[in-house]
Design a protein around this motif. Structure first.
Motif: not given
Length: 179
Positions: A48-49, A85-93, A161-163
């Protein structure tokens, strides 16, 4: 002395290009060794996640405030990045971030998405959504944007919209405690 004799026996164009070629090779090695995207491990989650995160990944913007999307390796529907550099990082779940357990860490509300926040120890910030069926974490390094919370607005529409919210309502996260 023998190496100098060997160098003198080479044709002049080869001698002239030897130093620039060596410098170019060293530069290419340094760029490869230090300039590549470091790996960002993808979190593991239930089915599901995983569906929510895949939908979020597809809805994320191609650019965040002038920083092009450059996803980390290995490619995954659970990670995304912008800039270099520098970078923005997104993680999900991933599992519930510890920063959401501290009521003093309640962060901004941006376009009806509530965020918890903490400093990353290097001048940047780590944000996490709380009232959603999948935790979304955004790491904003120092110096990436004029204001540390600037990129969050770029993600709000995609997250809403997605989560879905945990309670199933369409109300703002910001009306409730972001935990």
């Amino acid at each position: 002395m023998a190496s100098r004799d060997l160098l003198n026996r080479l044709p002049a164009p080869v001698r002239w290009l030897a130093l620039p070629a060596a410098l170019l090779g060293c530069t290419a090695w340094m760029v490869t060794a230090w300039g590549g995207d470091p790996d960002v491990p993808a979190p593991s989650q239930d089915a599901e996640t995983a569906r929510y995160c895949a939908a979020l990944h597809a809805a994320l913007p191609a650019e965040v405030l002038g920083h092009p999307r450059r996803d980390p390796s290995p490619a995954s529907p659970y990670t995304a990045a912008w800039g270099s550099s520098p970078r923005t990082v997104m993680t999900c779940g991933a599992d519930r971030p510890d920063l959401l357990n501290d009521t003093d860490r309640k962060g901004p509300c941006v376009d009806e998405v509530g965020w918890g926040l903490t400093e990353d120890g290097a001048g940047g910030y780590r944000f996490a959504t709380g009232m959603r069926k999948a935790y979304v974490v955004v790491e904003v390094p120092a110096g990436a944007y004029p204001n540390y919370a600037d990129p969050l607005g770029s993600f709000s529409d995609a997250i809403r919209a997605a989560v879905p919210r945990i309670d199933g309502t369409a109300d703002s996260d910001c009306l409730d405690d972001a935990s």
